[in-house]
Design an enzyme around this catalytic site. Structure first.
Site, PDB file in Angstrom:
ATOM      1  N   GLY A 290       0.826  -1.203   0.000  1.00 23.29           N
ATOM      2  CA  GLY A 290       0.000   0.000   0.000  1.00 23.29           C
ATOM      3  C   GLY A 290       0.860   1.253   0.000  1.00 23.29           C
ATOM      4  N   SER A 291       0.361   2.294   0.645  1.00 23.42           N
ATOM      5  CA  SER A 291       0.963   3.623   0.495  1.00 23.42           C
ATOM      6  C   SER A 291       2.330   3.789   1.146  1.00 23.42           C
ATOM      7  CB  SER A 291       0.006   4.683   1.040  1.00 23.42           C
ATOM      8  OG  SER A 291      -1.164   4.738   0.242  1.00 23.42           O
TER       9      SER A 291
END
Length: 636
Positions: A290-291
């Site tokens: 993810g981020s």
């Protein structure tokens, strides 16, 4: 002629006798000199016996010398069948005490061998059981010292330490990885017996066991205990499927703390499933990052000068179209016009897609590989996974776009910590390690020392400085605000990764992560938190994982005595829900009335007599909660 024949025969006989004599002399010499030791040992083996004494395994210590794995002395049962006169009676008495099968015990005491270890029922006996056997006072029944591995903190660091079998052999974790160092040499008590195995009244010979080599880790036990407490809180609050926390020194690769849930007790590993005891999640588990992976894209874009964080703008309308695929921002309607620094602060997926496009797949993948993704870090632990990256030849525009914000690939937690460390430490990728040195057991002198291993320079020092600034801004003004610590410069990045099952993204099932470090201008510690599918809360990395990382960082600040600093600190903007902090003025040297005016809004307590302030607590020129109590010491 007759005389010649006789003389010839005499000479022949003489030579034969001389040759035989020489052979005998050589044989005697061979036996007495060359083969003496071997034959002496064989002869001694016929009438000598040994009662084994197991060696202590080398201890495992934290970086400050605190014992994480040590040994306790137990007792085990051995029998010498030839010395046992009434085998049936002996087997009955011992099997009753051990609560074991009589027929099995009869086999032990009747075995045609010089010495028999009663295994497993006679191993590592408790004190009461050993005393009952000793009180029988039966010839041929002996109790011998045996070393048993002991983990004083039970479940703490269990996956890293591992566990040992009943014969003190390492079976997992560091116990297995460094087994050849940790294993000592057994000793024995030697005695002599006659041909029937009866003990002779001769002196016993004691051969002392040699302990294994001690191993000192990079782990800090106090920080490890803080991590374990946070994980216990996470499990009770959110009941996730898994939870991971690890901490590292980003300047060296030294692992300072590492743990996960579910966990197990190394002293009683047999009570847990094989899956639980053998999966060290921080190095084994792979998932979409993810981020938090955006830090790699950001670092590459800064280092390649394809973006100016402060001057270049991007307009986020809520989504971006890539080759017919619509990639959405987490915020409905988007963030509108924003600088690329705000793209980072807001963790804006469409904005990061454009950074990936500016780099191109070849350059982005070059950096991803240089950061160490897609391959093992080489940490000195068993069971590390490699993660999965897209094959560059099969990467189209959509794969490039999703890779740029951490989707469609898989990484391990230790890869993530190692890669981000290189982004913030000046650009150097270090090999992570957990053993700092090998120590001689008696003196604790260092036998072998592990030093930081530089793998490569990934980005420049100047680029790393910009990355640190951007990530500090994320904590002060962006999605990482829940990790903000007053008077300490903290940088970090949140991550909310949708989980995949059988090739499809799962609805409402996320891995929430946060990676943070302090001080942001010169990092001393980096912490990674990943929580798998927490229940009963909105699933965002900023709301779940960032506060946990904040708690670990605050523990590290106390443990490592990291000094506060406001120099260059990016201030956060408070909302009406937040606890507000204000700068505490320095009133030392002022009169009592002057100090009172400057400390308006604070509760003031005085100590001492006089009209002049000579000391102020808390320390001035740092931020404290509104309405805090300030103690002033007065003097004339």
């Amino acid at each position: 002629m007759f005389h010649n024949i006789i003389h010839t025969r005499i000479r022949f006989v003489f030579l034969v006798v001389l040759l035989i004599l020489l052979v005998i002399i050589f044989k005697v010499f061979y036996i007495q000199v060359i083969s003496y030791d071997k034959l002496s040992n064989l002869a001694e083996a016929l009438w000598s016996r040994e009662l084994p004494i197991t060696a202590d395994r080398g201890e495992i210590l934290d970086r400050n010398g605190k014992k994480l794995a040590t040994n306790i002395t137990t007792t085990s049962l051995v029998v010498i069948p030839n010395q046992i006169k009434n085998k049936e009676d002996t087997a009955k008495k011992i099997s009753t005490i051990l609560n074991s099968d009589y027929n099995d015990m009869l086999k032990h005491v009747s075995k045609k061998t010089s010495i028999e270890r009663v295994h497993p029922e006679g191993r590592q006996l408790d004190y009461d059981t050993a005393k009952k056997i000793n009180d029988l006072n039966i010839d041929g029944v002996y109790l011998v010292k045996e070393s048993k591995r002991y983990y004083p903190y039970n479940t703490v660091l269990s996956h890293v330490l591992g566990y040992v079998g009943i014969d003190n052999q390492g079976l997992s974790g560091l116990e297995l990885y460094y087994d050849s160092y940790l294993t000592g040499s057994n000793g024995a008590i030697k005695y002599f017996s006659d041909g029937k195995g009866n003990k002779l009244e001769l002196s016993e010979i004691y051969e002392a066991p040699t302990s294994g080599i001690n191993i000192q880790l990079t782990i800090d036990l106090d920080l490890q205990l803080a991590v374990e407490r946070e994980l216990d809180n996470v499990m009770s609050m959110y009941n996730p499927e898994h939870a991971i926390i690890m901490a590292m020194n980003p300047k060296t690769g030294e692992i300072l703390a590492m743990s996960s849930r579910p966990t197990f007790d190394s002293n009683n590993y047999k009570n847990y499933s094989t899956e639980t005891i053998n999966r060290n999640l921080p190095i084994w588990m792979t998932y979409e990052p993810g981020s938090t992976f955006k830090i790699a894209t950001l670092s590459a874009a800064i280092n390649e000068n394809v973006v100016n964080l402060f001057e270049d703008h991007y307009y986020d309308g809520g989504s971006i179209n890539v080759d017919g695929a619509r990639i959405k921002c987490w915020k409905a309607g988007g963030h509108g016009d924003e600088t690329y620094l705000q793209v980072v602060e807001n963790s804006c997926n469409p904005g990061f897609v454009t950074l990936g496009q500016k780099l191109g797949k070849e350059k982005l993948m070059e950096y991803i590989n240089n950061f160490g993704y897609g391959k093992k870090t080489g940490v000195d632990l068993n069971g590390e996974s490699s993660g999965i990256l897209f094959d560059i030849d099969k990467m189209g525009p959509v794969e490039l776009a999703t890779t740029s914000f951490g989707q469609g690939i898989s990484v391990t937690p230790i890869q993530q910590v190692t890669a981000v460390s290189s982004s913030i430490n000046g650009g150097i990728l270090y090999k992570p390690y957990i053993v700092s040195s090998m120590l001689e057991p008696e003196t604790n002198n260092i036998i072998k020392k592990n030093n930081p291993t530089k793998v490569r320079q990934v980005i420049t020092e100047e680029s790393s400085k910009l990355v640190r600034y951007a990530l500090e801004s994320v904590v002060a003004n962006g999605t990482g605000k829940n990790a903000y610590i007053e008077n300490y410069r903290v940088g970090g990045k949140t991550g909310t990764a949708q989980k995949v099952n059988e090739g499809k993204y799962m609805v409402g099932n996320y891995i929430l992560s946060f990676i943070g470090f302090t001080p942001a201008d010169d990092p001393e510690i980096i912490v990674y938190v990943a929580i798998d599918n927490p229940k009963g809360i909105t699933q965002y990395g900023g709301t779940v994982s960032a506060p946990i990382a904040k708690n670990v960082l605050k523990s590290a600040i106390n443990i490592f005595d990291i000094k506060p600093s406001n120099d260059g600190m990016i201030r956060t903007e408070y909302t009406w829900l937040d606890t507000k902090y204000v700068l505490l003025p320095n009133v030392v040297g002022m009169t009592k009335d002057e100090a009172k005016k400057n400390l308006k809004g604070f509760n003031i307590e005085y100590s001492g007599n006089g009209d002049k302030v000579i000391y102020e607590s808390p320390q001035p020129n740092y931020f404290v909660k509104e309405g805090s109590t300030v103690v002033l010491m007065l003097s004339n």
